[in-house]
Design an enzyme around this catalytic site. Structure first.
Site, short mmCIF file in Angstrom:
data_model
loop_
_atom_site.label_atom_id
_atom_site.label_comp_id
_atom_site.label_asym_id
_atom_site.label_seq_id
_atom_site.Cartn_x
_atom_site.Cartn_y
_atom_site.Cartn_z
CG HIS A 122 -1.90 1.10 1.33
ND1 HIS A 122 -1.75 2.43 1.69
CD2 HIS A 122 -3.43 0.75 1.13
CE1 HIS A 122 -2.87 2.90 1.71
NE2 HIS A 122 -3.92 2.25 1.35
CG ASP A 199 0.41 -1.88 6.31
OD1 ASP A 199 -0.66 -1.93 7.07
OD2 ASP A 199 0.34 -1.29 5.09
CD GLN A 202 -7.05 -4.26 4.53
OE1 GLN A 202 -7.95 -5.01 5.17
NE2 GLN A 202 -7.29 -3.04 4.18
CE LYS A 225 -7.27 0.23 6.37
NZ LYS A 225 -8.26 0.70 5.38
CB CYS A 365 -3.69 3.30 -1.38
SG CYS A 365 -4.70 4.75 -1.02
N1 PMP Z 1 -2.00 -0.42 4.63
C1 PMP Z 1 -2.87 -1.09 4.11
C2 PMP Z 1 -2.70 -2.75 3.81
C3 PMP Z 1 -4.32 -0.58 4.18
O1 PMP Z 1 -5.12 -1.69 3.58
C4 PMP Z 1 -4.54 0.67 4.40
C5 PMP Z 1 -6.01 1.12 4.21
N2 PMP Z 1 -6.33 0.97 2.97
C6 PMP Z 1 -3.73 1.26 4.93
C7 PMP Z 1 -2.30 0.70 5.00
C8 PMP Z 1 -3.69 2.69 5.34
O2 PMP Z 1 -4.65 2.91 6.36
P1 PMP Z 1 -5.18 4.38 6.71
O3 PMP Z 1 -5.91 5.02 5.43
O4 PMP Z 1 -6.29 4.11 7.92
O5 PMP Z 1 -4.23 5.03 7.38
#
Ligand code: PMP
Length: 410
Positions: A122, A199, A202, A225, A365
């Site tokens: 991401h 990270d 998920q 999440k 993203c």
């Molecule tokens: N890493 C991963 C794997 C994600 O799925 C996300 C959210 N789409 C993020 C980072 C970023 O999370 P946030 O937008 O809540 O900061």
């Protein structure tokens, strides 16, 4: 009945919500906890001598203890951040500062040191490292993904070297649902003397995590999440590392002594929590982990395993739809991203929406991953504890209609 616990889902019985990987819905208990806190206990924390501050601080620190327990950490290893993106930036900026000579030489990167990520990250776990590389002269390297978007420990090892100082990977891909071999990543990092940054955006909401047992050095996840509110995320760091990491943001609430030219910082986690804290959001996240714990993470995992199978079966049942990530039968998280032959993801999303099905479309993203897969966008359906087999059946039925509707099957 889980769905009844979620006011938004109860208010929209026809809604098939398959976008929990973007953000999850909140149970009534989380909303009630936030409301009760604001109505009865709200005050700034830590500072001041009033009883209100005492109650507020107790709620704030109590939530930290419960979140820590939820992920197998100690309370002083849990730093409140805005979201996972912010948490990852706190690590990256701290390492940049350490490299610029602001204390903690052990965390400093030197020119030609290497930061290792994967092609599937991401952007939140990629761009901060690009920035660290630009600031320090370190080199950003990445493990390449295979044609299905997954990667292996061998690919990570092949991209590593004795100069690797940081390995930063997603535990679970938000695009492919691929589950990283974290134990192997940590073993590789230790062999190389590198730090591991996980990270866990998920994974923390979906599987029982024991960060201490996993042995990662830092981890990041978001409250929104995992049934909690937006505006609150978590940075986990091993205690000695957090106390060595320069705080990315400075200001009130973080210090012991300040002179006109210098400041001494409190131990972690306070050294990172500059300014007035998002106390209500912290209380909400505390209530969210209470809900998840009461539901049972093992029960949740079993439920999502079943849904992951149903989701992959749903995709496999529709001709002209390519499943990204692990092939059916291989383990994956309870999400599927697909490329529908001849129909743009945005059209797919709009069509599904017209059938009452909320999914995510776009690059999620993760542009480099999509580029590698030869597409610019995909359609993602993701499940959580309130998702039912009927939701997946509705998704399967609507997905089957997409190509005929757009004339892409001719
Ligand atoms: N890493 C991963 C794997 C994600 O799925 C996300 C959210 N789409 C993020 C980072 C970023 O999370 P946030 O937008 O809540 O900061």
């Amino acid at each position: 009945m889980t769905r009844a616990d979620f006011p938004l889902l109860a208010a929209h019985p026809e809604l098939v919500y398959l976008d929990s990987a973007a953000t999850s819905q909140r149970p009534a208990s989380v909303i009630a906890a936030e409301r009760a806190f604001v109505e009865h206990d709200y005050a700034a924390v830590h500072r001041g001598a009033s009883e209100a501050v005492g109650r507020s601080t107790e709620a704030f620190e109590g939530a930290r203890e419960r979140v820590a327990r939820f992920v197998g950490a100690q309370p002083d290893e849990i730093v409140w951040a805005e979201n996972a993106t912010d948490a990852l930036n706190i690590v990256a900026l701290g390492i940049s500062d350490a490299s610029a000579g602001l204390g903690a030489p052990d965390l400093a990167l030197r020119e030609c040191d290497e930061i290792l990520v994967t092609e599937a990250e991401h952007h939140a776990n990629l761009i901060p490292w690009q920035r660290v590389a630009a600031r320090t002269g370190a080199v950003l390297r990445w493990a390449e993904v295979a044609d299905d978007g997954t990667w292996t420990i061998d690919a990570l090892r092949a991209a590593s070297s004795r100069r690797t100082r940081i390995i930063a990977v997603a535990h679970v891909s938000n695009v492919t649902g691929y589950i990283a071999p974290v134990a192997d990543v940590v073993a590789l990092a230790r062999e190389l003397g590198a730090l591991t940054v996980l990270d866990a955006c998920q994974s923390a909401p979906h599987i029982s995590l024991d960060l201490a047992a996993l042995g990662v050095d830092f981890a990041a996840f978001s409250g929104h999440k995992m049934l909690g509110p937006t505006g609150i995320g978590v940075l986990y760091g091993r205690s000695e590392l957090l106390n060595a990491l320069p705080p990315a943001r400075t200001g009130g609430s973080t210090i012991t002594t300040v002179t006109m030219t210098d400041a001494q910082f409190l131990p972690a986690p306070q050294r990172f929590e500059a300014g007035t804290q998002p106390v209500t959001q912290v209380v909400g996240l505390g209530a969210a982990v209470d809900y998840l714990s009461a539901f049972g993470m093992d029960r949740l995992h079993a439920h999502e395993r079943e849904l992951a199978g149903l989701l992959t079966d749903a995709v496999a049942s529709v001709p002209g739809v390519r499943l990204l990530g692990p092939e059916p039968g291989r383990e994956r998280a309870s999400l599927v991203s697909v490329d529908v032959d001849g129909v743009h993801a945005h059209d797919v999303g709009q069509f599904l929406d017209s059938r009452g099905i909320a999914v995510r479309v776009g690059h999620h993203c993760a542009q480099p991953l999509h580029r590698r897969l030869g597409i610019t966008a995909s359609t993602r359906a993701s499940a959580y504890l309130y998702t039912t087999p009927d939701d997946v059946a509705a998704f399967a039925a609507a997905l089957a209609e997409v190509r005929p509707f757009f004339g892409a099957d001719r």
